[in-house]
Design a protein around this motif. Structure first.
Motif, PDB file in Angstrom:
ATOM      1  N   GLN A 417       0.425  -1.281  -0.105  1.00 15.91           N
ATOM      2  CA  GLN A 417       0.099  -0.541  -0.091  1.00 15.91           C
ATOM      3  C   GLN A 417       0.908   1.432   0.106  1.00 15.91           C
ATOM      4  N   THR A 418       1.938   1.305   0.954  1.00  9.08           N
ATOM      5  CA  THR A 418       2.887   2.717   1.088  1.00  9.08           C
ATOM      6  C   THR A 418       3.669   2.749  -0.229  1.00  9.08           C
ATOM      7  N   LYS A 420       2.631   1.677  -3.401  1.00 11.38           N
ATOM      8  CA  LYS A 420       1.785   2.498  -4.337  1.00 11.38           C
ATOM      9  C   LYS A 420       1.514   3.930  -3.978  1.00 11.38           C
ATOM     10  N   ARG A 421       1.215   4.146  -2.666  1.00  4.76           N
ATOM     11  CA  ARG A 421       1.172   5.677  -2.671  1.00  4.76           C
ATOM     12  C   ARG A 421       1.905   6.210  -2.900  1.00  4.76           C
TER      13      ARG A 421
END
Length: 450
Positions: A417-418, A420-421
């Motif tokens: 997730q991080t 991708k962010r």
């Protein structure tokens, strides 16, 4: 902020604005904040809070999230724009993390506290934020002093040889005058060293930031030899003053990171050892320190040494200084754009044992590292581009945008997730981020083999 003195200590009384549409909450906050440290202003709406900010210099704002007409997030967003130096704290009474994160991003909020709050935690948070603000204010004062000192140093560099000679002569005469008392001589020498060290600190080069750590490691290694306390102290001081000659270099060289210097610039940079020797050697009580500083770049194998010294003919203090300096520079990222762990830095120096460094001193270094009470990385650093980020990587430094906004904190373990962010941010902003992470065990094994 108001200041007052009590004895030798300055007491800061911070001006705090509390904003909440519930009068009972405002009364609670006013009672909670100690009057000797905080002057409290209250407002029952964001608009009323903005009016107070126009009239008063406010150090810290505490705002409730949920208020009519203007929410806490909207209010703090305006505060961040109009009064960026004001610390901003959000009180939130509900667990909607998405709303809180949006509020934090919009208002660039320093902290958020959930209601009902824990009194001790809230007071501790305020103390931490105000201590950080106090340090920033004092840093501004220090920077002004540094700028003034830099102007003085520029004048000094314009007539370097003459001024160094004049300063050395002044020091020599001072020491001659103080020979009647051994204790007075010792105190005067310490004063001179403090002046050199303070000037070096004001110069603000990468290496000078860590001269205290270099001197600490020099002393630990020196104590492994059969030396007197006086000899050990001189070797320690050689670490403290190892870069004093940098005062005589122009800013283009002295402030350029070593890993960006070309061969010609490195030669010019290393001239600081000779300049320091010229400045210190006329002072009898600094002569052994001056020799250690002069020969700190001599290779143990004697190759390319202008002094024609090699092996144990190089002063012991210089051999110890070379190892201590390069170890500290390796773990602090002075000699390279990456920092090493304790083990990684030791291995780096061991690869050049008997070539650059005295192998006996390298062995002593490994023994004293556990006694060196400074922060070390858990593993070596490496730089990873955003496309090569992988889950499980741990950040060794904060990830900051070009405008110095924090994207991810040091110590964060990357998840998909991080990743991708971060990649989305890079794609939308067209920024190139240097992301520093800890090396994996496999990386360090490969580095050792290579």
């Amino acid at each position: 902020m108001k200041q007052s003195s009590k004895g030798n200590n300055e007491i800061y009384r911070w001006q705090v604005l509390c904003v909440d549409d519930e009068p009972s909450i405002l009364r609670s906050l006013r009672r909670l904040l100690p009057k000797q440290y905080y002057e409290v202003f209250i407002a029952e709406s964001g608009q009323a809070g903005l009016e107070i900010l126009k009239q008063q210099t406010i150090d810290l704002v505490i705002s409730d999230m949920r208020m009519p007409l203007m929410s806490g997030a909207e209010f703090l967003e305006q505060v961040a724009t109009l009064y960026p130096d004001t610390v901003r704290i959000l009180l939130t009474g509900y667990a909607d993390i998405d709303s809180t994160i949006k509020a934090v991003n919009r208002g660039r909020i320093h902290r958020y506290v959930q209601k009902p709050w824990d009194t001790d935690d809230l007071l501790s948070s305020l103390e931490q934020e105000m201590e950080s603000k106090r340090l920033k204010l004092e840093n501004i004062k220090l920077m002004s002093l540094v700028e003034a000192q830099n102007e003085e140093l520029k004048e000094l560099n314009s007539a370097l040889e003459e001024k160094v000679q004049q300063r050395t002569e002044q020091i020599r005469k001072t020491l001659i005058d103080l020979q009647r008392s051994h204790q007075q001589v010792k105190e005067q020498v310490r004063a001179i060293i403090r002046v050199f060290y303070n000037l070096l600190s004001l110069k603000g080069t990468q290496g000078s930031q860590y001269s205290h750590e270099v001197s600490q490691l020099c002393l630990l290694i020196a104590k492994r030899f059969e030396l007197s306390d006086f000899e050990c102290m001189n070797i320690k001081l050689s670490g403290l003053l190892s870069e004093v000659g940098v005062l005589c270099l122009n800013d283009q060289i002295s402030h350029k990171p070593q890993y960006y210097m070309n061969a010609e610039e490195l030669v010019a940079y290393k001239k600081h050892a000779e300049l320091a020797f010229k400045a210190m050697s006329p002072v009898v009580h600094l002569s052994s320190i001056a020799l250690s500083v002069l020969h700190q770049f001599d290779r143990f194998d004697g190759k390319d040494n202008s002094s024609s010294l090699s092996g144990e003919n190089i002063p012991l203090g210089a051999r110890i200084l070379a190892v201590a300096r390069d170890y500290i520079y390796a773990i602090r990222g002075v000699s390279a754009d990456l920092r090493y762990s304790a083990e990684g830095a030791a291995q780096l120096l061991m690869q050049k044992s008997d070539i650059i460094y005295d192998p006996d001193i390298i062995n002593h270094l490994i023994q004293v590292i556990p006694d060196l009470h400074i922060e070390h990385l858990e593993r070596n650093e490496k730089v990873v581009s955003t496309p090569k980020l992988e889950s499980g990587m741990k950040l060794s430094r904060d990830v900051l945008t070009a405008s110095n906004l924090l994207l991810l904190p040091e110590g964060h373990v990357m998840t998909w997730q991080t990743i991708k962010r971060i990649q989305s941010y890079v794609e939308s902003s067209n920024e190139v981020l240097r992301i520093y992470v800890y090396s994996s065990q496999e990386d360090e094994v490969n580095a050792t083999i290579n």
